[in-house]
Write a protein that holds these residues in place. Structure first.
Motif, PDB file in Angstrom:
ATOM      1  N   TYR A 327      11.670  -4.840   1.598  1.00  0.00           N
ATOM      2  CA  TYR A 327      11.847  -4.853   3.041  1.00  0.00           C
ATOM      3  C   TYR A 327      12.952  -5.298   3.484  1.00  0.00           C
ATOM      4  N   ASP A 328      13.893  -5.926   2.610  1.00  0.00           N
ATOM      5  CA  ASP A 328      15.044  -6.337   3.178  1.00  0.00           C
ATOM      6  C   ASP A 328      16.112  -5.295   2.818  1.00  0.00           C
ATOM      7  N   ILE A 575      11.999  13.399   0.628  1.00  0.00           N
ATOM      8  CA  ILE A 575      12.259  12.878   1.853  1.00  0.00           C
ATOM      9  C   ILE A 575      11.273  13.274   3.043  1.00  0.00           C
ATOM     10  N   ALA A 576      10.722  14.434   2.474  1.00  0.00           N
ATOM     11  CA  ALA A 576       9.647  14.983   3.346  1.00  0.00           C
ATOM     12  C   ALA A 576       8.471  14.089   3.177  1.00  0.00           C
ATOM     13  N   LEU A 577       8.158  13.586   2.159  1.00  0.00           N
ATOM     14  CA  LEU A 577       6.971  12.664   1.728  1.00  0.00           C
ATOM     15  C   LEU A 577       7.141  11.526   2.684  1.00  0.00           C
ATOM     16  N   SER A 578       8.647  10.823   2.341  1.00  0.00           N
ATOM     17  CA  SER A 578       8.702   9.707   3.434  1.00  0.00           C
ATOM     18  C   SER A 578       8.550   9.889   4.628  1.00  0.00           C
ATOM     19  N   TRP A 579       8.943  11.005   5.439  1.00  0.00           N
ATOM     20  CA  TRP A 579       8.818  11.115   6.523  1.00  0.00           C
ATOM     21  C   TRP A 579       7.215  11.160   7.026  1.00  0.00           C
ATOM     22  N   PHE A 580       6.641  11.799   6.243  1.00  0.00           N
ATOM     23  CA  PHE A 580       4.995  11.983   6.045  1.00  0.00           C
ATOM     24  C   PHE A 580       4.491  10.366   6.343  1.00  0.00           C
ATOM     25  N   ILE A 581       4.985   9.638   5.641  1.00  0.00           N
ATOM     26  CA  ILE A 581       4.443   8.488   5.277  1.00  0.00           C
ATOM     27  C   ILE A 581       4.873   7.338   6.589  1.00  0.00           C
ATOM     28  N   TYR A 582       6.174   7.410   6.748  1.00  0.00           N
ATOM     29  CA  TYR A 582       6.591   6.487   7.487  1.00  0.00           C
ATOM     30  C   TYR A 582       7.073   6.940   8.934  1.00  0.00           C
ATOM     31  N   GLN A 583       7.318   8.116   8.994  1.00  0.00           N
ATOM     32  CA  GLN A 583       7.648   8.510  10.542  1.00  0.00           C
ATOM     33  C   GLN A 583       6.806   9.273  11.277  1.00  0.00           C
ATOM     34  N   ARG A 584       5.639   9.955  10.569  1.00  0.00           N
ATOM     35  CA  ARG A 584       4.581  10.782  11.494  1.00  0.00           C
ATOM     36  C   ARG A 584       3.950   9.892  12.370  1.00  0.00           C
ATOM     37  N   ASN A 589       5.327  -3.269  15.414  1.00  0.00           N
ATOM     38  CA  ASN A 589       5.470  -4.424  14.669  1.00  0.00           C
ATOM     39  C   ASN A 589       4.270  -5.124  14.134  1.00  0.00           C
ATOM     40  N   GLY A 590       4.590  -5.675  12.918  1.00  0.00           N
ATOM     41  CA  GLY A 590       3.364  -6.408  12.531  1.00  0.00           C
ATOM     42  C   GLY A 590       2.541  -5.462  11.358  1.00  0.00           C
ATOM     43  N   ASP A 591       2.687  -4.145  11.411  1.00  0.00           N
ATOM     44  CA  ASP A 591       1.857  -3.423  10.629  1.00  0.00           C
ATOM     45  C   ASP A 591       2.311  -3.719   8.940  1.00  0.00           C
ATOM     46  N   PRO A 592       1.356  -3.487   8.393  1.00  0.00           N
ATOM     47  CA  PRO A 592       1.616  -3.405   6.912  1.00  0.00           C
ATOM     48  C   PRO A 592       2.426  -2.148   6.353  1.00  0.00           C
ATOM     49  N   LYS A 597      -1.814  -0.023   1.021  1.00  0.00           N
ATOM     50  CA  LYS A 597      -3.338   0.445   0.472  1.00  0.00           C
ATOM     51  C   LYS A 597      -3.549   1.256  -0.538  1.00  0.00           C
ATOM     52  N   PRO A 598      -2.742   2.365  -0.513  1.00  0.00           N
ATOM     53  CA  PRO A 598      -3.186   3.445  -1.404  1.00  0.00           C
ATOM     54  C   PRO A 598      -2.484   3.219  -2.806  1.00  0.00           C
ATOM     55  N   LEU A 599      -1.624   2.377  -3.161  1.00  0.00           N
ATOM     56  CA  LEU A 599      -1.105   2.043  -4.309  1.00  0.00           C
ATOM     57  C   LEU A 599      -1.722   0.688  -4.892  1.00  0.00           C
ATOM     58  N   GLY A 600      -2.092  -0.076  -3.793  1.00  0.00           N
ATOM     59  CA  GLY A 600      -2.643  -1.412  -4.096  1.00  0.00           C
ATOM     60  C   GLY A 600      -2.108  -2.145  -5.168  1.00  0.00           C
ATOM     61  N   PRO A 601      -2.254  -2.494  -6.521  1.00  0.00           N
ATOM     62  CA  PRO A 601      -1.614  -3.650  -7.298  1.00  0.00           C
ATOM     63  C   PRO A 601      -0.463  -2.967  -7.572  1.00  0.00           C
TER      64      PRO A 601
END
Lengths: 716, 100, 176
Positions: A327-328, A575-584, A589-592, A597-601
């Motif tokens: 996260y940093d 890059i497309a995948l990351s857009w899909f997951i993070y930007q779509r 604030n405060g979302d995990p 969840k999908p990758l779990g451990p």
């Protein structure tokens, strides 16, 4: 000053010691007069010193263009013992000059950037008096790194190696009495120690390699070692392989490969210019330089090459997975650095020295750019944080170096100062408030992800090409790492610059001043266009030809569209995948993290760097500490001091002394001397009686004499 | 026809008696006289040998011994007089101030 | 047993006895007188040995001058009866030493002196004083002169030693 080759360009080559002397002069001026010069003055002196080093390096490049075989400039004798003859000699050849240019060039830009950055940072941490010290250390680092890359023998290289390790320690622990967020703590100094100690383990490997080299190859000097290597390789091949393996240990320490990479992410505790200069562009590349320099030795040991390449590739993938979960903002870049270093180490391990050095140069450009931009982002958030709190220029926290407890007011400030300006979850939407930073960051991210036509594409592709031809397993590992690289860079860009601001600090963030943004722009241009120095087409391998002067014959495999195409497709897909997951659906604030969840451990592992540090702590460090305590307390103190020294030696000695003093000395020896004196006195007394004053007794003595003589004559 | 050894033997006896006299008597004058006796014994031996060897050297020597003896007696007796004056006796056992 | 031998033994006995008498006499004067007789007997010995000059010198110098000097001093200082008792206990060592000396002397004589050397008849060559004078004043002139100086010195010494300082000692009117 001697030159080992009569060279008409002597005039220029002879200047090469100034790459070391200029930074040293700069650091001395700042050390003694820093307070009087003021902040701008100090920064100017340091930048000029570094710039002077860059100028001299550029002159060396010019001289080498005329006389590519290079020169060796000896300036002092160091050790002449028996068969060992070591001198402080500067080696000017294309490989060392490449490193010199990168170090001093990127270094000078970072010095200029640091003037602006540190000016704000020391005010946020409320200790403006520390400003000159930073530049003293930075110049020291430049000087040490120059010694490293310009050395003509392995021991000079090691001097520089150690010097940059020390500089790293000093700079990581610059805010030695705080932690990263400015709270009073041991954290930063512990981190600096960790870096130093981990590096030390690597140095140990380097030293063993050095010892093997001296013992079996008879010298430390590059030329002599490389000349002696082939014979030893034929007679005792294990020696060459052992040297390469131990050098790999050194490389793993300095260039943060598995298993000694653990210091680099924590080293982000140092100020951002430090991260940019030392832990991205220059110091960590020293290991890559070492392998490239030792290419004849590595060339003689296929086993060594295999191991080095595999370690590099595995590190690349491993670090990339960790970067996905961080996260940093700086930590992502740190793991990215480890991953890219893995690329470089894999490249030089495979024997693709040109590709590895090419990637070293381009990586220096865009990684320094990314780090500096991240610093700009952090500063922007700090400025926004203070604006939002309506505190004009009060610091976030009073640092307490003297260890006294905090007052109530200070504790309040501590609590509210637990705002982490580097946490990407606090950012968002910065492309609107910090446009310049945004655009340069984009350039850097695209370069790192390997998108055509930015520099990273060309250099990374070169490595992949070579891997595909010779080391297939390395190729697949590196390709997977490249995929992840593009993915986490995309993630980072979406989280930081796009979407909505998730914290009021990000809302109020401000763009950085020119002294910061101008170096960024310069680096962005270099990141964009740097790839063109070594295009993989016939006749365009300028960099390759340049290095071939030192490396000997270099192979230039032809451009392979499949490899390039596959890597481009993967990068764009990531890059497309990351857009899909993070930007779509932009993060609020405060979302995990959406991957949690999908990758779990697996994500927990990535987030927590696969718990490697904890494992080290548990397996190595704690038992070591217990052993050290045992040795110190039980063996050293109780046994050695208390029992052996006190009881046995001391008391025994005292007892012996008493014995010798009383019965022996007083009783026996004194008695002998008394007896002697008594005997003499007694004999003197008895003899005294002869002198009784009576003439008759004297006459008797005379008669005695006569009688004796007559008796003698009688019996003769 | 007396063997010369008889004379020498007599000389030895007289000499021993003189030496004994020096050691035994406490009177300084008698000690002196014993010394003269010893000198005399030596003279006797000289003359006896001169007679044997038929040369004048022994007699000459005796001549000188006598002269020296006379001189010695003169000085010695002067000493005795001086001592008597200061101590009123000439017992040599009393003259022990050199005792140390 | 010739006459000479008898004479010798008689004179030897006289000499020895007077010597012993001198040693043991309690009176100083008697000791001096014994010594005079001893000297005279030795002078006769000299005569027997054909040394008339020496014999007469002996009587003149020894008996006539030296012993007279002794007697003068004895009379002067009134020392006739000053000889002390002989303490025989303390005299062991001297007597022993003296005895040893005597014995050694005897042995030496027996060992060294030839037994068969006799004092025999000779001419008067040895007994002529003029011949002795000739030798004395030619070969031995230096010791002669030195002896003269010695006598002078002794004279001066004797005078100096017996000179008295101003204070008069409380003796029985004996002045130097």
């Amino acid at each position: 000053m001697l030159l080992s080759e009569a060279n008409p360009a002597t005039g220029l080559f002879v200047l090469v010691p100034w790459i070391v002397f200029a930074p040293v002069i700069g650091l001395l001026i700042n050390a003694f007069f820093g307070k009087r010069l003021g902040e701008t003055g100090v920064g100017l002196v340091a930048s000029l010193a570094s710039g002077a080093a860059f100028l001299v390096s550029a002159l060396q490049m010019y001289a080498l263009a005329l006389y590519p075989e290079g020169a060796q400039v000896k300036i002092a004798e160091w050790m002449h013992i028996g068969s060992l003859a070591l001198d402080w000699t500067f080696r000017v050849d294309t490989l060392s000059v490449t490193m010199m240019l990168v170090v001093s060039g990127v270094g000078t830009l970072i010095h200029i950037y640091a003037i602006g950055y540190m000016r704000e940072d020391v005010r946020f941490k409320n200790d403006p008096a520390r400003f000159p010290r930073f530049f003293v250390f930075m110049n020291f680092f430049i000087a040490a790194m120059m010694i490293l890359v310009s050395g003509d023998n392995y021991l000079m290289l090691f001097v520089g190696w150690e010097g940059v390790g020390l500089a790293s320690f000093l700079l990581i622990g610059f805010w030695y009495d705080m932690d990263t967020l400015g709270r009073p703590s041991w954290a930063n100094s512990n981190t600096a120690k960790k870096a130093f100690i981990t590096n030390r383990i690597g140095d140990f490997g380097f030293l063993i390699a050095g010892f093997l080299m001296f013992w079996y190859l008879g010298s430390f000097q590059f030329g002599e070692v490389f000349a002696a290597a082939p014979e030893v390789a034929k007679a005792q091949p294990w020696v060459i392989t052992a040297i390469t393996i131990f050098m790999l240990v050194g490389v793993a320490g300095k260039s943060a490969q598995i298993p000694l990479y653990v210091w680099l992410p924590d080293a982000m505790a140092g100020p951002t210019p430090v991260s940019a200069l030392i832990h991205a562009a220059t110091m960590v590349t020293a290991g890559v330089y070492l392998v490239a320099r030792s290419f004849p030795i590595f060339g003689l040991s296929p086993d060594g090459q295999y191991i080095v390449a595999t370690v590099g590739a595995v590190t690349a993938l491993f670090a990339a997975t960790i970067a996905v979960g961080q996260y940093d903002i700086k930590k992502v870049l740190a793991y990215s650095t480890i991953s890219q270093l893995g690329f470089m180490v894999a490249a030089v391990g495979m024997g693709a020295y040109v590709a590895g050095m090419f990637h070293l140069v381009t990586h220096a450009f865009f990684k320094a750019l990314l780090f500096l931009s991240a610093g700009s982002v952090i500063l922007g958030l700090e400025r926004g944080h203070h604006h939002g709190h309506h505190e004009p220029s009060s610091p976030a926290l009073p640092p307490k170096g003297d260890g006294s407890p905090l007052s109530h007011r200070e504790r309040d400030r501590v609590r509210e100062a637990v705002f982490d300006p580097g946490d990407m979850r606090n950012m968002g939407g910065l492309r609107k408030t910090m446009p310049v930073t945004f655009w340069v960051y984009m350039v850097g991210a695209l370069a790192l992800a390997g998108i055509f036509p930015f520099a990273g594409f060309w250099s990374k592709d070169e490595i992949l090409l070579d891997a595909s031809l010779h080391f297939p397993h390395v190729y697949w590992l590196l390709t997977a790492a490249a995929f992840l690289t593009a993915f986490y860079m995309g993630r980072q860009v979406w989280m930081v610059f796009f979407g909505q601001a998730r914290h009021e600090a990000a809302e109020h963030a401000e763009e950085s001043p020119l002294v910061i943004t101008v170096p960024l722009i310069i680096l962005a241009v270099l990141s964009a266009l740097g790839g063109f120095m070594n295009l993989p087409f016939e006749g365009f391998h300028q960099f390759g030809y340049w290095l071939a002067n030192t490396l000997g014959k270099v192979e230039f495999p032809p451009f392979d569209f499949v490899v390039a195409g596959l890597s481009t497709v993967l990068a764009l897909g990531a890059i497309a995948l990351s857009w899909f997951i993070y930007q779509r659906k932009p993060l609020e604030n405060g979302d995990p993290d959406p991957l949690a969840k999908p990758l779990g451990p697996a994500f927990v592992g990535m987030e927590n760097k696969w718990f490697i540090d904890e494992a080290y702590q548990f397996v190595i460090i704690n038992p070591y500490k217990r052993l050290a305590e045992f040795l110190a307390q039980t063996i050293d103190w109780d046994f050695w001091h208390e029992w052996l020294h006190n009881s046995v030696i001391y008391k025994g000695f005292v007892g012996l002394a008493h014995f010798l003093a009383d019965p022996v000395d007083l009783g026996f020896i004194d008695r002998i001397s008394y007896w002697l004196s008594d005997a003499i006195r007694a004999s003197a007394e008895s003899l005294r009686k002869l002198q009784n004053g009576f003439v008759r007794s004297y006459a008797l003595s005379v008669l005695l004499g006569v009688v004796a003589i007559l008796g003698y004559l009688l019996f003769k | 026809m007396v063997p010369v050894s008889y004379y020498i033997l007599l000389s030895a006896i007289l000499f021993s008696l003189g030496a004994l006299g020096v050691l035994i008597r406490r009177n300084a004058l008698v000690v002196f006289m014993s010394i003269e006796l010893m000198l005399n014994a030596a003279n006797l031996a000289f003359v006896a040998f001169t007679r044997v060897h038929e040369t004048f050297s022994g007699q000459i020597f005796v001549f000188f011994v006598m002269a020296v003896a006379a001189a010695e007696v003169a000085v010695g007796l002067a000493l005795v007089v001086a001592i008597y004056r200061s101590r009123q006796n000439i017992d040599i056992d009393q003259m022990s101030s050199l005792k140390g | 047993m010739t006459l000479e031998l008898i004479l010798f033994f008689i004179l030897a006995a006289i000499a020895t006895l007077t010597a012993i008498g001198m040693l043991l006499s309690r009176s100083t004067v008697y000791a001096a007188l014994y010594l005079v007789v001893n000297f005279v007997s030795v002078a006769i010995f000299y005569l027997l040995l054909d040394a008339p000059f020496i014999a007469l010198s002996q009587i003149a110098v020894y008996a006539g001058a030296i012993m007279v000097l002794f007697l003068f001093v004895i009379m002067l200082l009134g020392l006739e009866n000053l000889a002390g008792e002989l303490e025989w206990k303390k005299l062991v060592w001297p007597l022993v030493m003296g005895g040893i000396l005597l014995v050694e002397g005897v042995f030496l004589v027996i060992q060294r002196v030839g037994q068969n050397v006799y004092i025999g008849e000779t001419g008067t060559a040895l007994s002529d004083p003029s011949l002795m004078a000739k030798v004395l004043f030619t070969d031995y002139v230096l010791p002669f002169q030195i002896t003269a100086v010695l006598l002078l010195v002794a004279m001066i010494g004797a005078i100096v030693l017996s000179k008295r300082e101003k204070p008069v000692l409380p003796s029985q009117g004996k002045e130097a």
